[in-house]
Each structure stands twice: as C-alpha cells, then as structure tokens.
Design a protein around this motif. Structure first.
Motif, PDB file in Angstrom:
ATOM      1  N   ALA A 262      37.685  33.056  55.501  1.00 47.26           N
ATOM      2  CA  ALA A 262      38.550  33.156  56.677  1.00 47.26           C
ATOM      3  C   ALA A 262      38.013  34.180  57.664  1.00 47.26           C
ATOM      4  N   ASP A 263      37.329  35.209  57.170  1.00 44.37           N
ATOM      5  CA  ASP A 263      36.761  36.272  57.994  1.00 44.37           C
ATOM      6  C   ASP A 263      35.241  36.128  57.955  1.00 44.37           C
ATOM      7  N   PRO A 264      34.549  35.998  59.115  1.00 41.48           N
ATOM      8  CA  PRO A 264      33.094  35.802  59.107  1.00 41.48           C
ATOM      9  C   PRO A 264      32.328  36.961  58.489  1.00 41.48           C
ATOM     10  N   ARG A 265      32.967  38.115  58.316  1.00 38.39           N
ATOM     11  CA  ARG A 265      32.297  39.247  57.667  1.00 38.39           C
ATOM     12  C   ARG A 265      32.217  39.065  56.159  1.00 38.39           C
ATOM     13  N   GLN A 266      32.980  38.134  55.603  1.00 40.62           N
ATOM     14  CA  GLN A 266      32.989  37.915  54.170  1.00 40.62           C
ATOM     15  C   GLN A 266      31.818  37.038  53.739  1.00 40.62           C
ATOM     16  N   ALA A 267      31.360  37.262  52.493  1.00 41.65           N
ATOM     17  CA  ALA A 267      30.265  36.481  51.933  1.00 41.65           C
ATOM     18  C   ALA A 267      30.746  35.094  51.538  1.00 41.65           C
ATOM     19  N   SER A 268      29.816  34.138  51.499  1.00 43.35           N
ATOM     20  CA  SER A 268      30.167  32.768  51.132  1.00 43.35           C
ATOM     21  C   SER A 268      30.341  32.614  49.629  1.00 43.35           C
ATOM     22  N   ASP A 269      29.468  33.241  48.844  1.00 44.38           N
ATOM     23  CA  ASP A 269      29.541  33.158  47.385  1.00 44.38           C
ATOM     24  C   ASP A 269      29.294  34.546  46.808  1.00 44.38           C
ATOM     25  N   GLY A 270      29.314  34.631  45.484  1.00 42.21           N
ATOM     26  CA  GLY A 270      29.163  35.934  44.864  1.00 42.21           C
ATOM     27  C   GLY A 270      28.280  35.902  43.633  1.00 42.21           C
ATOM     28  N   LEU A 271      27.487  36.962  43.452  1.00 47.63           N
ATOM     29  CA  LEU A 271      26.644  37.125  42.275  1.00 47.63           C
ATOM     30  C   LEU A 271      26.684  38.592  41.875  1.00 47.63           C
ATOM     31  N   SER A 272      26.868  38.863  40.582  1.00 51.22           N
ATOM     32  CA  SER A 272      26.946  40.245  40.138  1.00 51.22           C
ATOM     33  C   SER A 272      26.465  40.370  38.699  1.00 51.22           C
ATOM     34  N   LEU A 273      26.180  41.616  38.313  1.00 51.49           N
ATOM     35  CA  LEU A 273      25.813  41.965  36.945  1.00 51.49           C
ATOM     36  C   LEU A 273      26.787  43.015  36.443  1.00 51.49           C
ATOM     37  N   SER A 274      27.148  42.943  35.163  1.00 50.86           N
ATOM     38  CA  SER A 274      28.009  43.953  34.561  1.00 50.86           C
ATOM     39  C   SER A 274      27.426  44.396  33.229  1.00 50.86           C
ATOM     40  N   PHE A 275      27.721  45.645  32.870  1.00 55.97           N
ATOM     41  CA  PHE A 275      27.185  46.251  31.646  1.00 55.97           C
ATOM     42  C   PHE A 275      28.266  47.136  31.049  1.00 55.97           C
TER      43      PHE A 275
END
Length: 378
Positions: A24-37
C-alpha cells in the motif's frame, strides 16, 4: 557426588515471505528474506537442584531494518528446593489456555516483527519466587527493565498506515525503569486446571498518538500506560473435550474494562489411520466494542488441528477469526514437518480482510502472504 550436565543446541534458519499484492505504501518492500539464529546453552548441577540457561536470538532482514534485531530470550539461574524455586535473570514464560488469543499472557512483551499473531515474545528481566504446596503454586514476580514492543519499520510489510515510530511515550515519569509486579496462583481440582493472576505496572500493549516525523510524514507514537490487570485461566478435560476460558479485568487511565476468550477443542483420535484431528471453536469478546485497541471485540474463531503422529512430526493448523458485527476476518494456515534428525520446514499463510477503513485489519489487506522457513537444528 553432584554431577554437572551442560550442552549447546539451537537452530539456524532462513525465511522467505512472498506477498500476493503490491504494498500500500511505495516505501515498503515487495517481498521478504531473512536469516535467524537461536543457540541455546543449558547446564545443571547440584544434583539437578540448580540450573542455568542462555538463549540469545538474532534476525537479519534484507529489507526492514526494524526487523533486523537481537534479543536475549533467556539468561536464567534457577535454584530448586522441595517447596520453592527461585529464578533470577531474563526469561520467557507463558500464561493462558486458549488458541486464538492470550488475554492473560502479560509478563513478556510481544516481538511483533517476528510474527503478526503475537505469539513471539521478548525476554523479560525478572526475579521470580515460586512457592509450592498441596494448595497449589504461587508465583511472585518483580519485573524491572520494561521492554518496548517491536514494530515493522517504514520499509517493512505487515504494518498499517501511518507507520509506527521508534519514539515512545510513558505515563510513568520513570519510563522503562518503572518496576512492575505480578503474582499468580495455579491449582487443579478434579478435571479442572485453573489460575488467578494479578499484574500492576506498565502495559505491554501501547496506545497510539498521531504525529509527524522530521520530514512531515504522518506517524503513530506508541504510549505505554500504567495498568492493573486481574486474570483468570480455566481448562476442563473431559475425555476428548477440552473446555477453555481466559478472562481479564483491566484498569487503565481511561477506565476499567473486561474481556474474555472462551471455547472448546474436540479431538478425534485415529482418523486417517494414526492421525488425530482437533476441532476448535472460541468466542472473543471485549467490553470496549468498537473502541477496543484489538480487532477482536466480538468475534468467532473456528479452526482445525491435524497431527499425523508420524516419525517426522507432521502437523497442520488452520483457522479463521470472523467479526460477528461486520465483514472483517483473518485466515491463517500453519504447517510443519521434520526431515531427518536436523532439518525442519515450517509453512505459514495469512490473509486479512477488513470491514471498513476503521477496522484494524484494513491496514493489512494488501499484506496477505505465504511464508516458508527452513531450519537446521543442532
């Protein structure tokens, strides 16, 4: 001779989120990728009467700097005796019995950037003395060091509009240094388990004040107020039926209100050969109605839990929360399966449908997503 046992365990995971719609906000990313430990170290000594646990957590997100964060989930020393236990340090603990929401679970702050369902929590500094007898267990808590709720940043998804700023306000002049206190009595009688709790201190659930940031963009500022909350947990076990209730009465600067969640879980054993199928139904009610800070003020939750009871621990949970006073609803599906001794795949899908622009879910209508997490356990 007293023996000492110590060891490391934990997991390393990669997570991907694919959203079905553009933000909804053009500042937001389209998708997401992350790592957790999340490594875990634990040791016991003194014949098992003393123990120590250390559980740090780290996530690095490719798009949202607010979701990239570190936390100490546990850093706890425990001394156990026959009639008491003393626990000092940072801990996570859970209160509650219902599935759709946990009204009484007030000790730990929600780590909202981890999941929109509010199930993930930040570690809380505490001193906890548990007294144990035939009359049940009484837990006494001192809670220094308030933890602020995490929120997605400007670039992050799963946030409403306008975004929530990292600036915060407190009702107490002591701010995050205010020391909270709580107590809880738990007991059972026949087929019933129950607990009564009371909390006095800074609310883990903020209210919000509209403002603008340095560039003149609208933002919301979280404000943490002082509250007093009394809670009840009740669960009855009758063969394949579980009857559940959580209820609270909370005093806030704006007045006192009551809320409850209650319902059942019925399990059919041996379906599809060795699988178990649980059917869930709960009613969610908040006395504040449309003025509630939660979207669940007059709602019905229906769900199903399938446990295959196989060597890979395959499970699936699906549910929907429907607003009984309108058309707003939220769907969720969660599934998990182990692969061998070290790998686990977690799948999650969530869909949001707000009734009106004032509905808290309306800000997430473009954030329906599918998430996959692959974790290596050691």
């Amino acid at each position: 001779m007293a023996t000492t046992r110590a060891g490391w365990s934990g997991y390393l995971a990669t997570e991907g989120r694919a959203f079905f719609d553009s933000p909804a906000d053009p500042r937001q990313a389209s998708d997401g990728l992350s790592l957790s430990f999340q490594p875990e170290y634990s040791t016991t000594w003194d014949g098992g009467r003393q123990s120590f646990a250390f559980v740090p957590f780290l996530r690095v997100d490719a798009n949202d700097e607010e979701r990239s964060h570190a936390d100490i989930r546990e850093l706890t020393w425990v001394k156990a005796a026959e009639r008491w236990e003393l626990r000092l340090g940072i801990r996570k603990l859970f209160w509650g019995v219902t599935e759709s929401q946990h009204l009484v679970d007030i000790i730990n702050q929600t780590d909202l950037v981890e999941s929109p369902d509010g199930e993930e929590k930040l570690g809380q500094p505490m001193a906890n003395l548990a007294l144990i007898g035939d009359w049940g267990a009484i837990d006494l808590f001192l809670l220094p060091g308030f933890r602020e709720r995490t929120f997605p940043g400007v670039e992050g998804r799963l946030r409403g509009a306008p975004p929530i700023t990292t600036r915060v306000e407190y009702q107490s002049a002591e701010g995050r240094d205010h020391v909270d206190a709580a107590l809880r009595w738990s007991q059972y009688a026949g087929n019933w388990d129950f607990a009564l709790s009371h909390f006095a201190g800074t609310s883990r659930e903020p209210t919000f004040r509209a403002d603008v940031d340095g560039a003149g963009n609208p933002v919301l500022i979280p404000r943490y107020e002082l509250i007093r909350q009394t809670g009840l947990e009740l669960q009855g076990t009758f063969d394949a039926w579980l009857w559940k209730l959580e209820a609270i009465s909370r005093a806030t600067p704006g007045g006192r209100y009551a809320a409850l969640t209650g319902g059942f879980e019925y399990t059919r054993y041996g379906v599809f050969d060795d699988a178990d199928l649980g059917l869930l139904g709960e009613y969610l009610w908040d006395e504040r109605g449309d003025a509630a800070t939660t979207p669940f003020a007059d709602d019905l939750f229906l769900g199903a839990r399938l446990t295959l009871n196989d060597v890979d621990s395959s499970e699936l949970l699906a549910g929907v929360i429907q607003d009984l006073g309108g058309a707003g609803r939220a769907f969720s599906v969660e599934a998990s399966r182990r692969f061998g001794n070290h790998w686990k795949l977690n799948l999650e899908a969530r869909f949001f449908d707000g009734d009106t622009r004032d509905d808290p879910l309306s800000g997430l209508e473009r954030d329906d997503y599918l998430q996959a997490e692959l974790a290596f356990y050691f």
